[in-house]
Design a protein around this motif. Structure first.
Motif, PDB file in Angstrom:
ATOM      1  N   VAL A 109     -13.056  -5.955  -9.373  1.00 37.51           N
ATOM      2  CA  VAL A 109     -12.737  -4.557  -9.058  1.00 37.51           C
ATOM      3  C   VAL A 109     -12.008  -3.896 -10.221  1.00 37.51           C
ATOM      4  O   VAL A 109     -12.332  -2.771 -10.615  1.00 37.51           O
ATOM      5  N   MET A 110     -11.015  -4.582 -10.784  1.00 39.94           N
ATOM      6  CA  MET A 110     -10.261  -4.003 -11.884  1.00 39.94           C
ATOM      7  C   MET A 110     -11.100  -3.838 -13.134  1.00 39.94           C
ATOM      8  O   MET A 110     -10.929  -2.889 -13.906  1.00 39.94           O
ATOM      9  N   LYS A 111     -12.044  -4.775 -13.347  1.00 35.64           N
ATOM     10  CA  LYS A 111     -12.962  -4.649 -14.484  1.00 35.64           C
ATOM     11  C   LYS A 111     -13.860  -3.430 -14.306  1.00 35.64           C
ATOM     12  O   LYS A 111     -14.107  -2.673 -15.263  1.00 35.64           O
ATOM     13  N   THR A 112     -14.369  -3.243 -13.089  1.00 38.08           N
ATOM     14  CA  THR A 112     -15.203  -2.073 -12.810  1.00 38.08           C
ATOM     15  C   THR A 112     -14.424  -0.779 -12.978  1.00 38.08           C
ATOM     16  O   THR A 112     -14.909   0.204 -13.520  1.00 38.08           O
ATOM     17  N   ARG A 113     -13.153  -0.803 -12.530  1.00 37.97           N
ATOM     18  CA  ARG A 113     -12.307   0.381 -12.649  1.00 37.97           C
ATOM     19  C   ARG A 113     -12.042   0.712 -14.109  1.00 37.97           C
ATOM     20  O   ARG A 113     -12.040   1.877 -14.517  1.00 37.97           O
ATOM     21  N   SER A 114     -11.787  -0.349 -14.926  1.00 33.97           N
ATOM     22  CA  SER A 114     -11.513  -0.116 -16.357  1.00 33.97           C
ATOM     23  C   SER A 114     -12.754   0.419 -17.081  1.00 33.97           C
ATOM     24  O   SER A 114     -12.647   1.243 -17.980  1.00 33.97           O
ATOM     25  N   ALA A 115     -13.941  -0.050 -16.648  1.00 33.19           N
ATOM     26  CA  ALA A 115     -15.170   0.406 -17.269  1.00 33.19           C
ATOM     27  C   ALA A 115     -15.418   1.877 -17.025  1.00 33.19           C
ATOM     28  O   ALA A 115     -16.009   2.576 -17.844  1.00 33.19           O
ATOM     29  N   ARG A 116     -14.941   2.352 -15.881  1.00 34.50           N
ATOM     30  CA  ARG A 116     -15.106   3.771 -15.575  1.00 34.50           C
ATOM     31  C   ARG A 116     -14.129   4.642 -16.346  1.00 34.50           C
ATOM     32  O   ARG A 116     -14.336   5.821 -16.522  1.00 34.50           O
ATOM     33  N   MET A 125       0.828  -1.206   0.000  1.00 34.60           N
ATOM     34  CA  MET A 125       0.000   0.000   0.000  1.00 34.60           C
ATOM     35  C   MET A 125       0.867   1.263   0.000  1.00 34.60           C
ATOM     36  O   MET A 125       0.533   2.247  -0.672  1.00 34.60           O
ATOM     37  N   VAL A 126       1.974   1.242   0.731  1.00 37.64           N
ATOM     38  CA  VAL A 126       2.899   2.383   0.703  1.00 37.64           C
ATOM     39  C   VAL A 126       3.426   2.600  -0.703  1.00 37.64           C
ATOM     40  O   VAL A 126       3.459   3.730  -1.219  1.00 37.64           O
ATOM     41  N   GLN A 127       3.833   1.534  -1.350  1.00 33.55           N
ATOM     42  CA  GLN A 127       4.342   1.638  -2.723  1.00 33.55           C
ATOM     43  C   GLN A 127       3.245   2.111  -3.668  1.00 33.55           C
ATOM     44  O   GLN A 127       3.495   2.929  -4.570  1.00 33.55           O
ATOM     45  N   GLY A 128       2.032   1.601  -3.475  1.00 37.13           N
ATOM     46  CA  GLY A 128       0.937   1.987  -4.348  1.00 37.13           C
ATOM     47  C   GLY A 128       0.513   3.436  -4.158  1.00 37.13           C
ATOM     48  O   GLY A 128       0.220   4.144  -5.141  1.00 37.13           O
ATOM     49  N   LEU A 129       0.460   3.899  -2.929  1.00 39.25           N
ATOM     50  CA  LEU A 129       0.074   5.294  -2.673  1.00 39.25           C
ATOM     51  C   LEU A 129       1.112   6.279  -3.186  1.00 39.25           C
ATOM     52  O   LEU A 129       0.802   7.436  -3.462  1.00 39.25           O
ATOM     53  N   LEU A 182      -4.287   0.076  -6.359  1.00 38.77           N
ATOM     54  CA  LEU A 182      -4.972  -1.213  -6.514  1.00 38.77           C
ATOM     55  C   LEU A 182      -4.109  -2.286  -7.174  1.00 38.77           C
ATOM     56  O   LEU A 182      -4.115  -3.441  -6.728  1.00 38.77           O
ATOM     57  N   PRO A 183      -3.351  -1.970  -8.261  1.00 33.84           N
ATOM     58  CA  PRO A 183      -2.506  -3.029  -8.847  1.00 33.84           C
ATOM     59  C   PRO A 183      -1.444  -3.555  -7.892  1.00 33.84           C
ATOM     60  O   PRO A 183      -0.958  -4.675  -8.049  1.00 33.84           O
ATOM     61  N   PHE A 184      -1.053  -2.759  -6.905  1.00 34.85           N
ATOM     62  CA  PHE A 184      -0.084  -3.206  -5.906  1.00 34.85           C
ATOM     63  C   PHE A 184      -0.768  -3.951  -4.756  1.00 34.85           C
ATOM     64  O   PHE A 184      -0.169  -4.836  -4.145  1.00 34.85           O
ATOM     65  N   LEU A 185      -2.006  -3.570  -4.489  1.00 38.47           N
ATOM     66  CA  LEU A 185      -2.681  -4.033  -3.284  1.00 38.47           C
ATOM     67  C   LEU A 185      -3.163  -5.474  -3.389  1.00 38.47           C
ATOM     68  O   LEU A 185      -2.985  -6.262  -2.452  1.00 38.47           O
TER      69      LEU A 185
END
Length: 292
Positions: free
Chosen positions: A285-292, A178-182, A213-216
């Motif tokens: 989650v990633m599919k929903t994110r890509s749709a947005r 999460m640190v790396q992702g943020l 998210l890709p890191f989490l």
């Protein structure tokens, strides 16, 4: 997925599984042969290699049980006993899974909180992160009895102490990822939001959190597997009456290696199932994110 693509995926896995089973059977014969010759087969040597192989693969208390013995033991446990019986592996699997999932949830909350504090405070970054890393140098086998004794003295028993041990193993990968992702957003992106007068809270939800998210989710997969290990380790010193860890302990007390391996196989299947569940949530989650 086409049949050709499916074959391309299944063929390597099938070959590896077959080779693994062959090696397992050969190792079973080799390890069980001395005990079979000493205790099972006639002393006069009036037996052939077929009798030796058959005996090594059907011992009641083998050094290494054969795969078909483990499958048979799991099948009998699941079908011949009610689900509430201590002899049913599903009961033990559920007890371990509930503690592991509780510890995973606690570890995720703790890990996310620590990561947010570290990213938004340079002082906490320098003060907390080294101690978080150092905490993972203590073996869980050493810390589990200490935590269980402390919580037991406070009157906290049952599932919660096991969940705390699971949390101890879960929070670290979540915190680091999460640190790396943020910190993943580019400086240009941060400056662009700053020019719009976006506050830290909005920046977190609009830019930092989606970028993390890709890191989490890979960290979640590692954490859920680690939490399962921590739960089973915590079940060993408590003398728990239920759980896959207690099943391992009971099998070791009575020298029942088939029971030990059955519990290990169920633990492996549980780990695969929990990891697959996290992967499924990740795809959604990633599919929903890509749709947005």
């Amino acid at each position: 997925m086409s049949s050709h693509t499916l074959r391309q995926h299944l063929l390597p896995v099938s070959v590896v599984v077959l080779i693994g089973l062959l090696c397992w059977y050969l190792l079973t014969i080799g390890l069980n042969a001395p005990g079979t010759i000493a205790r099972v087969l006639p002393k006069d040597g009036s037996w052939g290699w077929q009798a030796l192989v058959e005996s090594t693969l059907s011992m009641s208390r083998p050094v290494l049980p054969a795969p078909h013995q483990i499958v048979a033991d799991i099948w009998v446990s699941l079908t011949h006993w009610p689900i509430t019986s201590p002899r049913n592996l599903l009961l033990h699997t559920w007890v371990t899974a509930s503690a592991a999932l509780t510890g995973f949830a606690m570890g995720v909350v703790l890990g996310l909180l620590l990561a947010v504090l570290i990213v938004h405070s340079r002082t906490l970054d320098r003060a907390l992160l080294p101690w978080i890393v150092a905490s993972q140098t203590v073996p869980v086998l050493a810390i589990a009895p200490i935590v269980l004794v402390i919580l037991g003295s406070l009157g906290i028993t049952g599932m919660l102490p096991k969940a705390v041990i699971a949390m101890y193993l879960c929070f670290f990968p979540v915190t680091v990822a999460m640190v790396q992702g943020l910190r993943a957003p580019q400086k240009l992106e941060m400056e662009l939001l700053h020019t719009y007068g976006t506050g830290q809270l909005d920046t977190f939800f609009v830019l930092r959190l989606p970028s993390s998210l890709p890191f989490l989710f890979p960290a979640f997969r590692v954490a859920i597997a680690s939490g399962l290990v921590g739960t089973m380790v915590a079940e060993l010193p408590t003398g728990a009456q239920a759980g896959l860890g207690s099943r391992l302990l009971t099998g070791s007390y009575y020298g029942n290696t088939v029971q030990i391996w059955s519990a290990l196989v169920m633990a492996s299947l549980l780990g695969v199932g929990l990891t697959a569940l996290v992967s499924l949530i990740e795809r959604m989650v990633m599919k929903t994110r890509s749709a947005r």
